[in-house]
Scaffold this active site. Structure first.
Site, short mmCIF file in Angstrom:
data_model
loop_
_atom_site.label_atom_id
_atom_site.label_comp_id
_atom_site.label_asym_id
_atom_site.label_seq_id
_atom_site.Cartn_x
_atom_site.Cartn_y
_atom_site.Cartn_z
N GLY A 166 0.91 -1.01 -0.03
CA GLY A 166 0.03 0.05 0.01
C GLY A 166 0.88 1.38 -0.05
O GLY A 166 2.03 1.17 -0.75
N SER B 158 3.03 3.66 2.77
CA SER B 158 2.98 3.34 4.12
C SER B 158 2.86 4.58 5.07
O SER B 158 2.48 4.39 6.12
CB SER B 158 4.99 3.16 4.28
OG SER B 158 5.36 4.14 3.70
N CYS C 189 6.47 -5.40 0.95
CA CYS C 189 6.59 -3.89 0.43
C CYS C 189 6.23 -2.84 1.35
O CYS C 189 6.90 -2.89 2.25
CB CYS C 189 5.61 -3.63 -0.88
SG CYS C 189 6.11 -2.28 -1.95
N ARG D 285 12.42 3.83 1.34
CA ARG D 285 11.04 3.88 0.45
C ARG D 285 11.31 4.11 -0.94
O ARG D 285 12.19 4.83 -1.43
CB ARG D 285 10.05 4.86 0.91
CG ARG D 285 9.42 4.73 2.14
CD ARG D 285 8.69 5.73 2.74
NE ARG D 285 7.23 5.94 2.00
CZ ARG D 285 6.99 6.96 1.39
NH1 ARG D 285 7.61 7.65 0.97
NH2 ARG D 285 5.68 6.83 0.64
N ILE E 271 6.82 -3.58 -7.02
CA ILE E 271 5.93 -2.43 -7.54
C ILE E 271 6.22 -1.22 -6.76
O ILE E 271 5.92 -1.26 -5.52
CB ILE E 271 4.54 -2.61 -7.52
CG1 ILE E 271 4.34 -4.12 -8.24
CG2 ILE E 271 3.79 -1.64 -7.81
CD1 ILE E 271 2.90 -4.76 -8.10
N HIS F 156 5.85 -8.60 -3.97
CA HIS F 156 4.58 -9.04 -3.62
C HIS F 156 4.31 -10.43 -3.89
O HIS F 156 3.89 -10.85 -5.05
CB HIS F 156 3.79 -8.17 -4.45
CG HIS F 156 3.55 -6.87 -4.06
ND1 HIS F 156 2.85 -6.37 -3.22
CD2 HIS F 156 4.48 -5.56 -4.53
CE1 HIS F 156 3.00 -4.99 -3.06
NE2 HIS F 156 3.80 -4.59 -3.71
N GLU G 159 2.08 -12.32 -3.23
CA GLU G 159 0.68 -12.67 -3.42
C GLU G 159 0.11 -12.38 -4.75
O GLU G 159 -1.08 -12.97 -5.10
CB GLU G 159 -0.16 -11.81 -2.16
CG GLU G 159 -0.33 -10.19 -2.64
CD GLU G 159 0.88 -9.39 -2.50
OE1 GLU G 159 0.68 -8.25 -2.59
OE2 GLU G 159 2.02 -9.82 -2.16
#
Length: 208
Positions: A53, A55, A85, A114, A147, A188, A190
């Site tokens: 998302g 942060s 992430c 970041r 990403i 990621h 997932e």
């Protein structure tokens, strides 16, 4: 993990990110799953996944939902956690290139940068070797999707490096770490259908 449960109950922080995809990965890996938006839900779980998302937004939402202090307390008590992430950023003890008012959870002795790999258009995929997953006989490399991802600039003495970027401009950058019961990846897992990172975390929760 509660001795009364046949499967670990793992929460997915449901404030941002790939909640459904992480939930599917955890279920495939043998866990029961609950979305966590309240302290009462956090109290029930044996471990927690913090998805990607943004942060700084996530840190604000933890305050809005009165979850920040309960989450810090559970982590301090040794609750297993996995962050992907932005979840890695939230778990870190030191964050570079973040806003001054952003809060983090200080559960991993790492310094994280970041958006280290660049903007959304510079997102990429690569195959990784992942300690404890791809180093078993017959295991395939892990396809990793980055990403707007962070990377780990430095790690403390108790932190195990699990994966690094194998080649290209970011070769050698650390993208997966573990410290005791806390796991984090820059990428990621997932989104690929490869549930091995989720299985690794479920096994970690079972052993806690």
């Amino acid at each position: 993990m509660s001795a009364q449960r046949e499967k670990p109950l793992i929460g997915v922080l449901a404030l941002q990110g790939d909640v459904r995809e992480h939930s599917e990965g955890l279920i495939a890996a043998g866990a029961d799953v609950v979305a966590v938006r309240r302290a009462s839900e956090l109290d029930r779980v044996d471990g927690l996944v913090i998805p990607g998302g943004e942060s700084t937004t996530m840190s604000k939402l933890l305050g809005v939902f009165d979850l920040y202090d309960p989450l810090v307390a559970r982590l301090g008590d040794g609750m297993p956690a996995y962050g992907s992430c932005a979840g890695m950023i939230m778990l870190a003890s030191n964050i570079l290139d973040t806003r001054a008012d952003a809060r983090h959870l200080d559960a991993l002795d790492v310094t994280v940068r970041r958006n280290a790999f660049g903007r959304q258009v510079e997102s990429f995929e690569t195959d990784l070797e992942f300690a404890g997953i791809t180093d078993v006989p017959g295991a395939a490399p892990m396809r990793a999707v980055f990403i707007r991802a962070p990377w780990v600039e430095s790690v403390g003495g108790d932190v195990q490096v699990l994966a690094t970027v194998p080649s290209g401009p970011a070769a050698g950058r650390v993208v997966a770490v573990r410290q005791a019961n806390v796991l984090a990846t820059s990428f990621h897992p997932e989104v690929t259908g490869d549930h091995r990172v989720h299985r690794y975390f479920v096994d970690l929760v079972r052993a806690a």
